[in-house]
Design a protein around this motif. Structure first.
Motif, short mmCIF file in Angstrom:
data_model
loop_
_atom_site.label_atom_id
_atom_site.label_comp_id
_atom_site.label_asym_id
_atom_site.label_seq_id
_atom_site.Cartn_x
_atom_site.Cartn_y
_atom_site.Cartn_z
N ARG A 78 -1.19 9.14 12.71
CA ARG A 78 -1.69 7.81 12.36
C ARG A 78 -3.20 7.88 12.09
NH1 ARG A 78 1.44 3.18 13.98
NH2 ARG A 78 3.35 3.85 15.00
N ASP A 79 -3.90 8.59 12.96
CA ASP A 79 -5.35 8.71 12.80
C ASP A 79 -5.70 9.41 11.49
OD1 ASP A 79 -5.55 7.50 15.30
OD2 ASP A 79 -6.00 9.38 16.35
N THR A 80 -4.98 10.47 11.16
CA THR A 80 -5.22 11.20 9.91
C THR A 80 -4.97 10.30 8.71
OG1 THR A 80 -4.71 13.34 10.91
CG2 THR A 80 -4.50 13.18 8.52
N MET A 81 -3.84 9.60 8.71
CA MET A 81 -3.52 8.70 7.59
C MET A 81 -4.54 7.57 7.48
SD MET A 81 -0.61 9.56 6.00
CE MET A 81 -1.19 11.23 6.06
N THR A 82 -4.95 7.04 8.62
CA THR A 82 -5.94 5.96 8.63
C THR A 82 -7.24 6.43 8.00
OG1 THR A 82 -4.92 4.96 10.58
CG2 THR A 82 -7.20 4.34 10.10
N ARG A 83 -7.67 7.64 8.35
CA ARG A 83 -8.90 8.19 7.76
C ARG A 83 -8.72 8.43 6.26
NH1 ARG A 83 -8.92 11.09 12.54
NH2 ARG A 83 -7.98 12.90 11.52
N ASP A 124 4.73 13.46 -21.88
CA ASP A 124 3.68 12.63 -21.29
C ASP A 124 3.12 13.35 -20.05
OD1 ASP A 124 4.03 10.56 -23.09
OD2 ASP A 124 5.11 9.25 -21.68
N VAL A 125 1.84 13.21 -19.83
CA VAL A 125 1.23 13.68 -18.58
C VAL A 125 1.02 12.45 -17.71
CG1 VAL A 125 -0.71 14.82 -17.48
CG2 VAL A 125 0.16 15.67 -19.67
N LEU A 126 1.77 12.39 -16.63
CA LEU A 126 1.77 11.24 -15.74
C LEU A 126 0.85 11.46 -14.55
CD1 LEU A 126 5.64 10.75 -15.66
CD2 LEU A 126 3.98 9.70 -17.24
N ASP A 127 0.22 10.40 -14.11
CA ASP A 127 -0.55 10.42 -12.86
C ASP A 127 0.23 9.60 -11.86
OD1 ASP A 127 -2.74 11.91 -13.83
OD2 ASP A 127 -3.57 10.11 -14.77
N ILE A 128 0.58 10.23 -10.74
CA ILE A 128 1.39 9.56 -9.72
C ILE A 128 0.53 9.32 -8.50
CG2 ILE A 128 3.52 9.67 -8.37
CD1 ILE A 128 4.34 11.95 -10.46
N GLY A 129 0.28 8.04 -8.22
CA GLY A 129 -0.51 7.66 -7.06
C GLY A 129 0.36 7.50 -5.84
N VAL A 130 -0.15 7.95 -4.70
CA VAL A 130 0.56 7.82 -3.42
C VAL A 130 -0.41 7.21 -2.43
CG1 VAL A 130 1.78 9.04 -1.56
CG2 VAL A 130 1.86 9.93 -3.91
N ARG A 131 0.08 6.24 -1.66
CA ARG A 131 -0.76 5.59 -0.67
C ARG A 131 0.06 5.23 0.56
NH1 ARG A 131 -2.99 0.91 1.25
NH2 ARG A 131 -5.25 0.83 1.26
N CYS A 132 -0.46 5.57 1.73
CA CYS A 132 0.15 5.13 2.98
C CYS A 132 -0.21 3.66 3.14
CB CYS A 132 -0.38 5.95 4.15
SG CYS A 132 0.31 5.46 5.74
N VAL A 136 6.96 4.90 8.70
CA VAL A 136 5.76 4.78 7.88
C VAL A 136 6.21 4.43 6.46
CG1 VAL A 136 5.71 7.26 7.36
CG2 VAL A 136 3.60 5.92 7.18
N ARG A 137 5.42 3.58 5.79
CA ARG A 137 5.76 3.14 4.44
C ARG A 137 4.68 3.60 3.47
NH1 ARG A 137 4.65 -1.49 1.30
NH2 ARG A 137 3.52 -2.41 3.04
N PHE A 138 5.13 4.20 2.38
CA PHE A 138 4.24 4.65 1.32
C PHE A 138 4.56 3.88 0.05
CE2 PHE A 138 4.48 8.17 4.25
CZ PHE A 138 3.18 8.62 4.32
N VAL A 139 3.53 3.53 -0.69
CA VAL A 139 3.71 2.94 -2.02
C VAL A 139 3.27 3.98 -3.04
CG1 VAL A 139 3.57 0.53 -1.32
CG2 VAL A 139 1.49 1.75 -1.92
N LEU A 140 3.96 3.97 -4.17
CA LEU A 140 3.67 4.93 -5.23
C LEU A 140 3.64 4.20 -6.56
CD1 LEU A 140 6.00 6.29 -3.14
CD2 LEU A 140 5.17 8.28 -4.37
N GLU A 141 2.82 4.71 -7.47
CA GLU A 141 2.81 4.19 -8.83
C GLU A 141 2.67 5.35 -9.80
OE1 GLU A 141 0.99 -0.29 -8.30
OE2 GLU A 141 -0.15 1.17 -9.48
N ILE A 142 3.31 5.20 -10.93
CA ILE A 142 3.21 6.19 -12.00
C ILE A 142 2.46 5.55 -13.16
CG2 ILE A 142 4.46 7.64 -13.64
CD1 ILE A 142 6.72 7.84 -11.58
#
Length: 145
Positions: free
Chosen positions: A131-136, A77-85, A93-99
């Motif tokens: 923080r500023d970089t992640m916010t942007r 399978d070719v998976l797409d893994i999403g990452v979000r701060c 800092v907390r990140f959520v991920l989805e596959i």
């Protein structure tokens, strides 16, 4: 989360060595997938690498990792893994991920990191520049950051 809530995705193909006798991904490999995607996310942010952080005497340490299984990934399978701060604390800092496999949501997860002085092994405030970089990158509302 909706797939559209992620501004960053990393694709990864499931290898034979990562599956069990039924041809589905062994559960522990999902944390590796999260780590690979998070590393690429961090690289895309342009923030200091782990090696640069170590030289400066403060680094991010994993504090928490969770995985929720919806459906299995399979060999090739070719998976797409999403990452979000998702949120900032004073030192964390907390990140959520989805596959995802195409439009199918397979796996959800969360990674929490603490920024700490490597000598004292004690949390220190997350740099405002980070923080500023992640916010942007994430278009997080300033009051949530």
């Amino acid at each position: 989360m909706a797939r559209e809530d992620f501004s960053f995705f990393h694709s990864l193909r499931v290898r034979w060595a990562e599956v069990d006798m039924q041809g589905i991904v062994f559960n522990g490999h999902y944390l590796t997938y999260f780590d690979v995607a998070f590393t690429e996310y961090w690289r895309a942010s342009g923030l200091p690498t782990a090696m640069q952080q170590a030289e400066e005497g403060c680094e991010m340490f994993a504090r928490k990792a969770t995985i929720e299984y919806q459906a299995p990934a399979r060999f090739d399978d070719v998976l797409d893994i999403g990452v979000r701060c998702a949120a900032f604390g004073r030192t964390s800092v907390r990140f959520v991920l989805e596959i995802h496999l195409g439009d199918q949501h397979l796996i959800s997860g969360e990674l929490v990191y603490v920024y700490a002085d490597t000598t004292l092994r004690k949390g220190v405030p997350w740099p405002q520049e980070w923080r500023d970089t992640m916010t942007r990158m994430e278009k997080i509302a300033p009051e949530a950051a």
